[in-house]
Design a protein around this motif. Structure first.
Motif, mmCIF file in Angstrom:
data_model
loop_
_atom_site.group_PDB
_atom_site.id
_atom_site.type_symbol
_atom_site.label_atom_id
_atom_site.label_comp_id
_atom_site.label_asym_id
_atom_site.label_seq_id
_atom_site.Cartn_x
_atom_site.Cartn_y
_atom_site.Cartn_z
ATOM 1 N N GLU A 1 -4.986 0.305 -10.868
ATOM 2 C CA GLU A 1 -5.673 -0.771 -12.122
ATOM 3 C C GLU A 1 -4.440 -1.652 -11.678
ATOM 4 O O GLU A 1 -5.245 -3.113 -11.975
ATOM 5 C CB GLU A 1 -5.254 -0.113 -13.525
ATOM 6 C CG GLU A 1 -5.992 0.871 -13.755
ATOM 7 C CD GLU A 1 -5.932 1.629 -15.082
ATOM 8 O OE1 GLU A 1 -6.649 2.550 -15.203
ATOM 9 O OE2 GLU A 1 -4.710 2.066 -15.306
ATOM 10 N N SER A 2 -3.542 -2.265 -11.098
ATOM 11 C CA SER A 2 -2.359 -2.988 -11.702
ATOM 12 C C SER A 2 -2.944 -3.655 -9.387
ATOM 13 O O SER A 2 -2.224 -4.884 -9.648
ATOM 14 C CB SER A 2 -0.983 -2.720 -11.444
ATOM 15 O OG SER A 2 -0.360 -2.363 -10.040
ATOM 16 N N GLY A 3 -3.656 -3.428 -9.184
ATOM 17 C CA GLY A 3 -4.093 -4.090 -8.317
ATOM 18 C C GLY A 3 -3.851 -3.936 -6.433
ATOM 19 O O GLY A 3 -4.166 -3.526 -5.185
ATOM 20 N N GLU A 4 -2.923 -2.612 -6.698
ATOM 21 C CA GLU A 4 -2.683 -2.010 -4.978
ATOM 22 C C GLU A 4 -3.147 -0.843 -4.649
ATOM 23 O O GLU A 4 -4.440 0.225 -5.838
ATOM 24 C CB GLU A 4 -0.916 -1.337 -5.586
ATOM 25 C CG GLU A 4 -0.401 -0.532 -3.997
ATOM 26 C CD GLU A 4 0.636 -0.285 -5.068
ATOM 27 O OE1 GLU A 4 1.170 0.742 -3.975
ATOM 28 O OE2 GLU A 4 1.425 -0.265 -6.194
ATOM 29 N N GLU A 5 -3.686 -0.604 -3.936
ATOM 30 C CA GLU A 5 -4.537 0.346 -2.651
ATOM 31 C C GLU A 5 -3.123 1.863 -2.108
ATOM 32 O O GLU A 5 -2.100 1.406 -2.376
ATOM 33 C CB GLU A 5 -5.173 0.275 -1.505
ATOM 34 C CG GLU A 5 -5.943 -1.404 -1.774
ATOM 35 C CD GLU A 5 -6.790 -1.082 -1.378
ATOM 36 O OE1 GLU A 5 -6.718 -1.128 0.751
ATOM 37 O OE2 GLU A 5 -7.113 -1.787 -0.370
ATOM 38 N N VAL A 6 -3.998 2.201 -3.148
ATOM 39 C CA VAL A 6 -3.318 3.815 -2.450
ATOM 40 C C VAL A 6 -4.157 4.762 -1.380
ATOM 41 O O VAL A 6 -5.108 4.905 -1.298
ATOM 42 C CB VAL A 6 -3.424 5.209 -3.804
ATOM 43 C CG1 VAL A 6 -2.446 6.558 -3.401
ATOM 44 C CG2 VAL A 6 -2.554 4.324 -5.014
ATOM 45 N N VAL A 7 -2.952 5.231 -0.435
ATOM 46 C CA VAL A 7 -3.203 6.468 0.845
ATOM 47 C C VAL A 7 -2.803 7.641 0.429
ATOM 48 O O VAL A 7 -2.316 7.488 0.079
ATOM 49 C CB VAL A 7 -3.884 5.219 2.113
ATOM 50 C CG1 VAL A 7 -3.781 6.835 2.816
ATOM 51 C CG2 VAL A 7 -4.207 4.135 2.042
ATOM 52 N N MET B 1 0.853 -0.729 -0.288
ATOM 53 C CA MET B 1 -0.171 0.225 -0.205
ATOM 54 C C MET B 1 1.350 1.379 0.148
ATOM 55 O O MET B 1 2.077 1.598 0.606
ATOM 56 C CB MET B 1 -1.002 -0.121 1.208
ATOM 57 C CG MET B 1 -2.096 1.065 1.244
ATOM 58 S SD MET B 1 -3.366 1.026 2.600
ATOM 59 C CE MET B 1 -2.397 0.684 4.116
ATOM 60 N N THR B 2 0.478 2.589 -0.975
ATOM 61 C CA THR B 2 1.376 3.200 -0.770
ATOM 62 C C THR B 2 0.550 4.126 -0.460
ATOM 63 O O THR B 2 -0.444 4.927 -0.105
ATOM 64 C CB THR B 2 1.946 3.754 -3.042
ATOM 65 O OG1 THR B 2 2.226 2.544 -2.961
ATOM 66 C CG2 THR B 2 2.296 4.736 -2.743
ATOM 67 N N ILE B 3 1.587 5.255 0.579
ATOM 68 C CA ILE B 3 0.948 6.428 1.375
ATOM 69 C C ILE B 3 1.135 7.569 0.648
ATOM 70 O O ILE B 3 3.259 7.885 0.823
ATOM 71 C CB ILE B 3 1.163 6.391 2.932
ATOM 72 C CG1 ILE B 3 -0.052 5.521 3.729
ATOM 73 C CG2 ILE B 3 0.234 7.322 3.177
ATOM 74 C CD1 ILE B 3 0.210 5.255 4.683
ATOM 75 N N VAL B 4 0.334 8.823 -0.180
ATOM 76 C CA VAL B 4 0.426 10.014 -0.416
ATOM 77 C C VAL B 4 -0.106 10.951 -0.384
ATOM 78 O O VAL B 4 -1.135 11.270 0.445
ATOM 79 C CB VAL B 4 0.787 10.124 -2.290
ATOM 80 C CG1 VAL B 4 1.682 9.281 -2.742
ATOM 81 C CG2 VAL B 4 -0.605 10.437 -2.764
ATOM 82 N N ASN B 5 1.273 11.718 -0.020
ATOM 83 C CA ASN B 5 -0.026 13.325 0.461
ATOM 84 C C ASN B 5 -1.052 13.920 -0.624
ATOM 85 O O ASN B 5 -0.803 13.880 -1.757
ATOM 86 C CB ASN B 5 1.145 14.229 1.304
ATOM 87 C CG ASN B 5 1.978 14.594 -0.059
ATOM 88 O OD1 ASN B 5 1.465 15.593 -0.996
ATOM 89 N ND2 ASN B 5 3.599 15.150 0.604
#
Length: 77
Positions: free
Chosen positions: A21-27, A1-5
């Protein structure tokens, strides 16, 4: 899971969508606190006729004639 501001999310939205789209979640976080989650939308199939059979029922009284006063209200009298 990627966390971005928020700023990163605004400037790198296309890249983040590709990750999703590749299946990863982004917060997406504001001041280090998670606010939103981007995740892939599940594809929905076509509705199938009869799929609610047995799940709902209509009382026989549903088909009874309306009382005169209610019928008049529906007719604008």
């Amino acid at each position: 899971m990627t966390i971005v501001n928020v700023h990163q999310a605004k400037t790198q939205l296309s890249r983040l969508l590709a990750q999703v789209e590749s299946g990863e979640e982004v917060v997406i976080a504001r001041n280090g606190k998670p606010v939103a989650r981007l995740m892939r939308v599940q594809k929905q199939g076509k509705p199938q006729f009869g799929s609610w059979k047995g799940r709902i029922s209509v009382a026989d009284s549903f088909f009874d004639p309306l009382p005169e006063e209610e019928l008049a209200a529906w007719e604008g009298n």
